[in-house]
Design an enzyme around this catalytic site. Structure first.
Site, PDB file in Angstrom:
ATOM      1  N   ASP A  11       0.879  -1.107   0.011  1.00  0.00           N
ATOM      2  CA  ASP A  11       0.220  -0.080   0.039  1.00  0.00           C
ATOM      3  C   ASP A  11       0.809   1.138  -0.063  1.00  0.00           C
ATOM      4  O   ASP A  11       1.973   1.313   0.389  1.00  0.00           O
ATOM      5  CB  ASP A  11      -0.993   0.036   1.235  1.00  0.00           C
ATOM      6  CG  ASP A  11      -2.019   1.177   1.395  1.00  0.00           C
ATOM      7  OD1 ASP A  11      -2.644   1.620   0.127  1.00  0.00           O
ATOM      8  OD2 ASP A  11      -1.856   2.033   2.238  1.00  0.00           O
ATOM      9  N   SER A  12       0.169   2.499  -0.276  1.00  0.00           N
ATOM     10  CA  SER A  12       1.153   3.751  -0.129  1.00  0.00           C
ATOM     11  C   SER A  12       1.490   3.910   1.190  1.00  0.00           C
ATOM     12  O   SER A  12       2.371   4.685   1.462  1.00  0.00           O
ATOM     13  CB  SER A  12       0.050   4.712  -0.474  1.00  0.00           C
ATOM     14  OG  SER A  12      -0.990   5.026   0.081  1.00  0.00           O
ATOM     15  N   TYR A  43      -0.887   8.555  -2.264  1.00  0.00           N
ATOM     16  CA  TYR A  43      -0.907   8.310  -3.794  1.00  0.00           C
ATOM     17  C   TYR A  43      -2.196   9.105  -4.248  1.00  0.00           C
ATOM     18  O   TYR A  43      -2.081   9.429  -5.463  1.00  0.00           O
ATOM     19  CB  TYR A  43      -1.135   6.892  -4.033  1.00  0.00           C
ATOM     20  CG  TYR A  43       0.286   6.072  -4.159  1.00  0.00           C
ATOM     21  CD1 TYR A  43       1.227   6.377  -3.332  1.00  0.00           C
ATOM     22  CD2 TYR A  43       0.278   4.913  -4.562  1.00  0.00           C
ATOM     23  CE1 TYR A  43       2.325   5.842  -3.516  1.00  0.00           C
ATOM     24  CE2 TYR A  43       1.439   4.117  -4.615  1.00  0.00           C
ATOM     25  CZ  TYR A  43       2.628   4.696  -4.104  1.00  0.00           C
ATOM     26  OH  TYR A  43       3.846   3.940  -3.878  1.00  0.00           O
ATOM     27  N   GLY A  44      -3.146   9.317  -3.799  1.00  0.00           N
ATOM     28  CA  GLY A  44      -4.390   9.861  -4.332  1.00  0.00           C
ATOM     29  C   GLY A  44      -4.362  11.082  -4.908  1.00  0.00           C
ATOM     30  O   GLY A  44      -5.091  11.660  -5.715  1.00  0.00           O
ATOM     31  N   CYS A  74      -4.160  -1.541  -2.090  1.00  0.00           N
ATOM     32  CA  CYS A  74      -4.250  -0.100  -2.402  1.00  0.00           C
ATOM     33  C   CYS A  74      -5.352   0.178  -3.410  1.00  0.00           C
ATOM     34  O   CYS A  74      -5.078  -0.216  -4.641  1.00  0.00           O
ATOM     35  CB  CYS A  74      -3.060   0.574  -2.574  1.00  0.00           C
ATOM     36  SG  CYS A  74      -2.979   2.249  -3.126  1.00  0.00           S
ATOM     37  N   ASN A  75      -6.398   0.792  -3.229  1.00  0.00           N
ATOM     38  CA  ASN A  75      -7.322   1.047  -4.283  1.00  0.00           C
ATOM     39  C   ASN A  75      -6.837   1.819  -5.596  1.00  0.00           C
ATOM     40  O   ASN A  75      -7.007   1.695  -6.783  1.00  0.00           O
ATOM     41  CB  ASN A  75      -8.743   1.475  -4.151  1.00  0.00           C
ATOM     42  CG  ASN A  75      -9.563   0.491  -3.038  1.00  0.00           C
ATOM     43  OD1 ASN A  75     -10.243  -0.320  -3.662  1.00  0.00           O
ATOM     44  ND2 ASN A  75      -9.126   0.428  -1.674  1.00  0.00           N
ATOM     45  N   THR A  76      -6.212   3.150  -5.056  1.00  0.00           N
ATOM     46  CA  THR A  76      -5.587   3.759  -5.943  1.00  0.00           C
ATOM     47  C   THR A  76      -4.616   2.917  -7.164  1.00  0.00           C
ATOM     48  O   THR A  76      -4.687   3.529  -8.309  1.00  0.00           O
ATOM     49  CB  THR A  76      -4.913   4.867  -5.244  1.00  0.00           C
ATOM     50  OG1 THR A  76      -5.736   5.371  -4.185  1.00  0.00           O
ATOM     51  CG2 THR A  76      -4.616   5.868  -6.311  1.00  0.00           C
ATOM     52  N   CYS A 206     -11.392   3.061  -0.317  1.00  0.00           N
ATOM     53  CA  CYS A 206      -9.762   3.396  -0.009  1.00  0.00           C
ATOM     54  C   CYS A 206      -9.196   2.462   1.168  1.00  0.00           C
ATOM     55  O   CYS A 206      -9.973   2.711   2.455  1.00  0.00           O
ATOM     56  CB  CYS A 206      -9.397   4.773   0.155  1.00  0.00           C
ATOM     57  SG  CYS A 206      -7.874   5.263   0.788  1.00  0.00           S
ATOM     58  N   THR A 207      -8.088   1.891   1.009  1.00  0.00           N
ATOM     59  CA  THR A 207      -7.794   1.097   2.323  1.00  0.00           C
ATOM     60  C   THR A 207      -7.741   1.608   3.507  1.00  0.00           C
ATOM     61  O   THR A 207      -7.730   1.143   4.613  1.00  0.00           O
ATOM     62  CB  THR A 207      -6.833   0.062   1.941  1.00  0.00           C
ATOM     63  OG1 THR A 207      -5.618   0.723   1.627  1.00  0.00           O
ATOM     64  CG2 THR A 207      -7.343  -0.941   0.839  1.00  0.00           C
ATOM     65  N   HIS A 208      -7.398   3.075   3.342  1.00  0.00           N
ATOM     66  CA  HIS A 208      -6.983   3.818   4.710  1.00  0.00           C
ATOM     67  C   HIS A 208      -8.641   4.117   5.465  1.00  0.00           C
ATOM     68  O   HIS A 208      -8.524   4.315   6.656  1.00  0.00           O
ATOM     69  CB  HIS A 208      -6.401   5.243   4.245  1.00  0.00           C
ATOM     70  CG  HIS A 208      -5.092   5.371   4.209  1.00  0.00           C
ATOM     71  ND1 HIS A 208      -4.651   4.608   2.909  1.00  0.00           N
ATOM     72  CD2 HIS A 208      -4.117   5.845   4.767  1.00  0.00           C
ATOM     73  CE1 HIS A 208      -3.031   4.797   2.786  1.00  0.00           C
ATOM     74  NE2 HIS A 208      -2.964   5.509   3.835  1.00  0.00           N
TER      75      HIS A 208
HETATM   76  N1  DGL Z   1      -4.847   3.214   0.698  1.00  0.00           N
HETATM   77  C1  DGL Z   1      -4.848   3.648  -0.659  1.00  0.00           C
HETATM   78  C2  DGL Z   1      -6.194   3.259  -1.485  1.00  0.00           C
HETATM   79  O1  DGL Z   1      -6.666   2.552  -1.086  1.00  0.00           O
HETATM   80  C3  DGL Z   1      -4.079   5.005  -1.337  1.00  0.00           C
HETATM   81  C4  DGL Z   1      -4.504   6.172  -0.380  1.00  0.00           C
HETATM   82  C5  DGL Z   1      -3.500   7.209  -0.801  1.00  0.00           C
HETATM   83  O2  DGL Z   1      -2.438   7.137  -0.619  1.00  0.00           O
HETATM   84  O3  DGL Z   1      -3.929   8.239  -1.081  1.00  0.00           O
HETATM   85  O4  DGL Z   1      -6.584   4.066  -2.284  1.00  0.00           O
END
Ligand code: DGL
Length: 283
Positions: A11-12, A43-44, A74-76, A206-208
């Site tokens: 993940d990011s 990353y977003g 990480c979805n992004t 988003c996994t966050h």
């Molecule tokens: N946790 C990541 C996701 O699922 C990225 C969030 C990020 O770094 O902006 O999208």
């Protein structure tokens, strides 16, 4: 069995730990190696080109550390980079290794149909006709969720709402109240487009965001079901490993790597998750 070939989880930053926690619970006999690109998170807000390059470098590192299977938690990264990774680079450079994402299992759960082939999946009963996806700006811009669900289940309506800055604020450990305000704002923006009928279900794409799941649950209208991406991904990996036993890693304690400041990242991870994750710098 030895711990020679762990399953990589990338993940990011911290977000993928929400996926890792579900993976460990569901698959306690597997050995996971987590990599967070904390130095470059979030990353977003990065360009698709940057996201692709960093994701590819992270997967390359995990392969070099003997992972044969890597989960983009990480979805992004999955929304922006997955197709390009799988269609060109992976087959050319690492034909025996595999990269899986978190987006495909969630699309299968929302559509009730297989990612590849589109056949109905007996284990996913499609119950929501309208779904809200909260995600980063880049995931929303990629259009991956609405496009991939529509390709398999055109009757399921997917509306998306970006939560700009939320993943970054979670990484920076902003106060809970400020995070809850950002969540509330995103939900209000989405609900304003559906004044008479809120969506039946919501996905934290988003996994966050599961790290602030309570704020989402508190701000969503009663009756909106919050679907758990970590559980869906863990169930999906369990089925994948049953079909592809060669990717079983054997048992072993999880290991945690970061491109960022290891002591700081370790302290924050412990606070978020309630269990200790001792990160080391990348080799
Ligand atoms: N946790 C990541 C996701 O699922 C990225 C969030 C990020 O770094 O902006 O999208």
């Amino acid at each position: 069995m030895t711990q020679a070939q762990p399953i990589g989880v990338f993940d990011s930053g911290h977000g993928g730990l929400t996926i890792l926690a579900a993976l460990q619970q569901r698959l306690p006999d597997q050995h996971f190696l987590y990599l967070g690109d904390h130095a470059a998170a979030p990353y977003g807000e990065r360009t698709p080109e940057e996201i692709y390059a960093r994701t590819q470098a992270a997967v390359e590192l995990l392969f070099a550390l003997d992972c044969r299977l890597v989960i983009l938690a990480c979805n992004t990264a999955a929304a922006v980079a997955m197709r390009r990774l799988q269609q060109g680079w992976l087959a050319r450079t690492h034909p025996t290794r595999r990269v899986l994402g978190v987006l495909a299992p969630m699309v299968e759960a929302l559509s009730g149909r297989a990612w590849t082939g589109g056949q109905p999946l007996p284990w996913h009963r499609r119950t929501a006709r309208s779904v809200a996806v909260f995600a980063t700006r880049r995931t929303v811009e990629s259009g991956a969720y609405p496009r991939e669900v529509a390709a398999r289940a055109p009757s399921v309506l997917v509306d998306q709402e970006p939560c700009p800055g939320l993943a970054g604020a979670i990484e920076r450990d902003l106060a809970q109240g400020a995070l809850a305000d950002m969540v509330q704002d995103a939900i209000q923006r989405l609900l304003a487009r559906h004044p008479s009928e809120p969506p039946q279900a919501a996905v934290l794409g988003c996994t966050h965001y599961p790290l602030v799941a309570d704020a989402f649950a508190a701000a969503l209208p009663a009756g909106v079901r919050l679907l758990s991406q970590p559980n869906v991904v863990a169930e999906s990996l369990e089925r994948y490993l049953a079909r592809h036993p060669r990717f079983h890693s054997g048992t072993g304690e999880p290991r945690f790597l970061t491109t960022g400041d290891a002591p700081r990242v370790s302290a924050l991870a412990g606070r978020f998750l309630g269990w200790s994750a001792r990160f080391s710098g990348v080799p």
